[in-house]
Design an enzyme around this catalytic site. Structure first.
Site, short mmCIF file in Angstrom:
data_model
loop_
_atom_site.label_atom_id
_atom_site.label_comp_id
_atom_site.label_asym_id
_atom_site.label_seq_id
_atom_site.Cartn_x
_atom_site.Cartn_y
_atom_site.Cartn_z
N ARG A 118 0.70 -1.11 0.01
CA ARG A 118 -0.01 0.14 -0.02
C ARG A 118 1.02 1.30 0.06
O ARG A 118 0.42 2.32 0.20
CB ARG A 118 -0.91 0.07 1.11
CG ARG A 118 -2.07 -1.04 1.19
CD ARG A 118 -3.13 -0.81 1.81
NE ARG A 118 -4.00 -1.77 2.05
CZ ARG A 118 -3.86 -3.03 2.88
NH1 ARG A 118 -2.93 -3.12 3.63
NH2 ARG A 118 -4.72 -4.05 2.66
N LYS A 140 3.61 11.72 -10.47
CA LYS A 140 2.96 10.70 -11.32
C LYS A 140 3.79 9.50 -11.58
O LYS A 140 4.65 9.50 -12.20
CB LYS A 140 2.56 11.35 -12.57
CG LYS A 140 1.43 12.44 -12.64
CD LYS A 140 1.10 12.78 -14.23
CE LYS A 140 0.05 13.92 -14.05
NZ LYS A 140 -0.33 14.30 -15.41
N ARG A 239 -1.93 22.86 -13.69
CA ARG A 239 -1.09 21.69 -14.11
C ARG A 239 -1.36 21.25 -15.41
O ARG A 239 -0.22 20.79 -16.12
CB ARG A 239 -1.15 20.45 -13.16
CG ARG A 239 -0.03 19.55 -13.41
CD ARG A 239 0.04 18.22 -12.10
NE ARG A 239 1.29 17.60 -12.66
CZ ARG A 239 1.69 16.56 -12.04
NH1 ARG A 239 1.20 16.41 -10.73
NH2 ARG A 239 2.59 15.70 -12.36
N HIS A 250 1.23 13.83 -28.57
CA HIS A 250 1.19 12.40 -28.34
C HIS A 250 0.45 11.88 -29.58
O HIS A 250 0.89 10.50 -29.78
CB HIS A 250 0.38 12.32 -26.84
CG HIS A 250 0.75 12.38 -25.93
ND1 HIS A 250 0.17 12.95 -24.61
CD2 HIS A 250 1.97 12.10 -25.54
CE1 HIS A 250 1.15 12.74 -23.54
NE2 HIS A 250 2.27 12.35 -23.99
N HIS A 262 9.86 11.13 -27.72
CA HIS A 262 8.55 11.88 -27.27
C HIS A 262 8.83 13.60 -27.12
O HIS A 262 8.02 14.31 -27.73
CB HIS A 262 8.80 11.51 -25.53
CG HIS A 262 7.44 12.38 -24.69
ND1 HIS A 262 6.23 12.33 -24.94
CD2 HIS A 262 8.00 13.61 -24.01
CE1 HIS A 262 5.64 13.09 -24.12
NE2 HIS A 262 6.29 13.93 -23.68
N1 LIG Z 1 5.60 10.95 -14.52
C1 LIG Z 1 5.73 12.09 -15.15
O1 LIG Z 1 5.14 13.01 -14.84
C2 LIG Z 1 6.16 11.94 -16.72
C3 LIG Z 1 6.70 12.98 -17.34
C4 LIG Z 1 7.21 12.69 -18.65
C5 LIG Z 1 7.31 11.79 -19.07
N2 LIG Z 1 7.23 10.64 -18.41
C6 LIG Z 1 7.44 9.11 -18.86
O2 LIG Z 1 8.96 9.17 -19.17
C7 LIG Z 1 9.32 8.15 -19.87
C8 LIG Z 1 10.27 8.60 -21.12
O3 LIG Z 1 11.57 9.02 -20.29
P1 LIG Z 1 13.00 9.03 -21.02
O4 LIG Z 1 12.78 9.99 -22.08
O5 LIG Z 1 13.74 9.28 -19.73
O6 LIG Z 1 13.11 7.49 -21.55
P2 LIG Z 1 13.93 6.25 -20.69
O7 LIG Z 1 13.68 6.14 -19.40
O8 LIG Z 1 13.30 5.01 -21.64
O9 LIG Z 1 15.25 6.43 -21.40
C9 LIG Z 1 15.92 6.84 -22.61
C10 LIG Z 1 16.76 5.84 -23.04
O10 LIG Z 1 18.00 6.16 -22.21
C11 LIG Z 1 18.79 5.05 -21.60
N3 LIG Z 1 19.30 5.87 -20.31
C12 LIG Z 1 19.04 6.68 -19.36
N4 LIG Z 1 19.90 7.24 -18.83
C13 LIG Z 1 20.97 7.13 -19.48
C14 LIG Z 1 22.05 7.60 -19.24
N5 LIG Z 1 22.52 8.29 -18.18
N6 LIG Z 1 23.23 7.11 -20.29
C15 LIG Z 1 22.94 6.23 -20.97
N7 LIG Z 1 21.46 5.75 -21.31
C16 LIG Z 1 20.78 6.33 -20.37
C17 LIG Z 1 17.62 4.48 -21.23
O11 LIG Z 1 18.18 2.96 -20.92
C18 LIG Z 1 16.68 4.36 -22.24
O12 LIG Z 1 17.24 3.24 -23.50
C19 LIG Z 1 7.96 7.60 -20.67
O13 LIG Z 1 7.74 6.48 -20.26
C20 LIG Z 1 7.10 8.88 -20.18
O14 LIG Z 1 5.83 8.35 -20.20
C21 LIG Z 1 6.53 10.69 -17.15
ZN LIG Z 2 6.43 15.58 -22.08
#
Ligand SMILES: NC(=O)c1ccc[n+]([C@@H]2O[C@H](COP(=O)([O-])OP(=O)(O)OC[C@H]3O[C@@H](n4cnc5c(N)ncnc54)[C@H](O)[C@@H]3O)[C@@H](O)[C@H]2O)c1
Ligand SMILES: [Zn+2]
Length: 363
Positions: A118, A140, A239, A250, A262
Site C-alpha cells: 500500500r 505521477k 497543471r 502524443h 517523445h
Molecule cells: N511521470 C511523469 O510525470 C512523466 C513525465 C514525462 C514523461 N514520463 C515518462 O517518461 C518516460 C520517458 O523517459 P525518458 O525519455 O527518460 O526515457 P527512458 O527512461 O526510456 O530513457 C531513454 C533511454 O536512455 C537510456 N538511458 C537513461 N539514462 C541514461 C544515461 N545516463 N546514459 C545512457 N543511457 C541512459 C535508457 O536506458 C533508455 O534506453 C516515458 O515512459 C514517459 O511516459 C513521465
Molecule cells: Zn512530455
C-alpha cells in the site's frame, strides 16, 4: 566544480549537482528513515551507475533489481515481476526504493513503490534530461497498457529527487536534444526570461551536458515544474498547462509508431498548437516564429516527419489522449511566450478536431 543546488518546492527536496550520483546514499538516508534499500534500474543504466549508487549506501543493506531498457517494458508484467522479487527477498514496509534511470524506470519503479504494501517511500535518481526536468517531479507514476500509455498508475510523491548532470554525458545526443524540448516548454508556459536564456544557451549546453549552463537550465526548469505541480498536484487547473504541445504531440508520437522520440513529437506538437493559437487569435502574432526558432535552429528538433498517416487515423490518436472530453479536444494554448491562455477557465480551450487536422494537413 559547479556547486550542487537544492530546491524544496513540492514538499520534497530536489538536488541538482555534478557528482551527486556518489552521494545518493547520503541524501536518500537524510530524506527517508529506511532499513533497507532496493535500487531499480534498467539494463542500460544499471551497468553505468548501479554500482556507484549502491556503494554510496556504505554498509546499509542494498538489493539491485533490473528491467530491460525501453518503453516497451513499462508494463504491468514488469511491475508484477519486480513486486514478486521484492516480496521474495522479504522487503517490508521499512524498506525504500531508489528509481535509477530515465522516465521509464522512474514511472515503473515509482508505481512499484506506490503499490507495494500500500505504498512505501521512494527516491528518484533521474539520469536523462527528460527525467531530470520533467518525469521525476510531480508524483505521477504508472505503466502502459495495450490501450495506451500511462493508463494505469497512481500519484505517489518521491521523498527526494537527486539529479547528477554528469550522468548525461553517457546519454545519446538524440535523447538529450529530445529532453531539451521540455525545457523550452517550461519557458513557454511560465517564464519568458527562462525561455530566452534557455533558447540562447541550449546549443552550447547540449555539447557540454555536465557544465554550468546545463545545470542552470535543469535547475530553472525544475523550479517551474515544481511550482506548477505545487499549486495543482491533481491536475485540476494550472497543471494542465504542462500539457502544452502534448495533445497533438502524443498523437504524432503514436502515429509515427514511436519512431519519434517523445520530445521530438512534443516539439512539433508545440509548434502546431501555437499555430492554432495564433490562428484563433489567442496567441500574439510572432509567437510561432519565436518558438520554432528555439526548437528548430536552437536544438535541432524536426519540424515535420515523413511518416504517412491518414487523417482518420490521426483523429483516432488525438482522441485516444486522456485529455479529450466528449469528443472535443481541450488544449493548453499559449497567449504569448511565458504566459498561457485560459486563466479562470481551467487553463484549457476546447478546439474541434477538424481545425487541428486541417492545420496539420496544410503545413
Ligand atoms: N511521470 C511523469 O510525470 C512523466 C513525465 C514525462 C514523461 N514520463 C515518462 O517518461 C518516460 C520517458 O523517459 P525518458 O525519455 O527518460 O526515457 P527512458 O527512461 O526510456 O530513457 C531513454 C533511454 O536512455 C537510456 N538511458 C537513461 N539514462 C541514461 C544515461 N545516463 N546514459 C545512457 N543511457 C541512459 C535508457 O536506458 C533508455 O534506453 C516515458 O515512459 C514517459 O511516459 C513521465
Ligand atoms: Zn512530455
Amino acid at each position: 566544480m559547479v556547486k550542487p543546488e537544492t530546491v524544496t518546492l513540492a514538499g520534497y527536496s530536489i538536488h541538482v549537482g555534478r557528482g551527486l550520483i556518489d552521494q545518493v546514499g547520503k541524501l536518500a538516508r537524510a530524506a527517508v528513515k529506511a532499513h533497507r534499500w532496493a535500487i531499480i534500474s534498467d539494463t542500460n543504466v544499471a551497468p553505468l551507475y548501479g554500482a556507484r549508487v549502491a556503494a554510496s549506501f556504505g554498509d546499509a543493506q542494498v538489493d539491485a533489481f533490473t528491467v530491460p531498457a525501453g518503453e516497451a517494458h513499462k508494463t504491468r508484467e514488469h511491475w508484477a515481476r519486480l513486486t514478486d522479487e521484492l516480496l521474495a527477498t522479504g522487503f517490508a514496509r521499512d524498506g525504500a526504493i531508489i528509481a535509477l534511470g530515465g522516465g521509464m524506470v522512474g514511472d515503473l519503479a515509482g508505481f512499484v513503490a506506490a503499490t507495494y504494501m500500500r505504498g512505501i517511500p521512494f527516491v528518484q535518481v533521474p539520469t536523462t534530461l527528460l527525467a531530470m526536468i520533467d518525469a521525476s517531479i510531480g508524483g505521477k507514476t504508472g505503466v502502459d497498457t495495450k490501450a495506451g500509455k500511462n493508463l494505469v498508475g497512481a500519484f505517489h510523491d518521491p521523498m527526494a529527487v537527486i539529479a547528477d548532470p554528469q550522468t548525461l554525458t553517457t546519454l545519446s545526443e538524440r535523447e538529450l536534444r529530445s529532453g531539451a524540448a521540455e525545457a523550452i516548454k517550461h519557458g513557454v508556459i511560465a517564464d519568458v526570461g527562462y525561455f530566452e536564456k534557455t533558447a540562447a544557451e541550449l546549443p552550447a549546453a547540449l555539447k557540454d551536458p555536465a557544465g554550468e549552463a546545463m545545470q542552470q537550465i535543469i535547475f530553472g526548469s525544475i523550479r517551474i515544474k515544481s511550482a506548477v505541480v505545487g499549486a495543482d498536484a491533481k491536475e485540476q487547473g494550472l497543471r494542465k498547462t504542462l500539457n502544452f504541445g502534448h495533445t497533438i504531440g502524443h498523437a504524432l508520437e503514436a502515429a509515427s509508431g514511436f519512431d519519434l522520440l517523445h520530445g521530438e513529437a512534443i516539439a512539433m506538437g508545440m509548434v502546431y498548437e501555437t499555430m492554432l493559437a495564433e490562428k484563433l487569435g489567442i496567441a500574439e502574432a510572432g509567437t510561432v516564429a519565436r518558438l520554432a526558432g528555439a526548437l528548430g535552429s536552437g536544438i535541432g528538433m524536426p519540424r515535420s516527419f515523413a511518416v504517412a498517416f491518414g487523417r482518420e487515423s490521426l483523429r483516432g490518436y488525438l482522441h485516444a489522449d486522456k485529455k479529450s472530453r466528449d469528443g472535443a479536444l481541450e488544449l493548453a494554448l499559449p497567449k504569448r511566450i511565458g504566459m498561457m491562455a485560459g486563466a479562470g477557465k481551467g487553463w484549457v480551450i476546447p478546439v474541434p478536431d477538424d481545425a487541428i487536422l486541417e492545420m496539420i494537413a496544410k503545413s
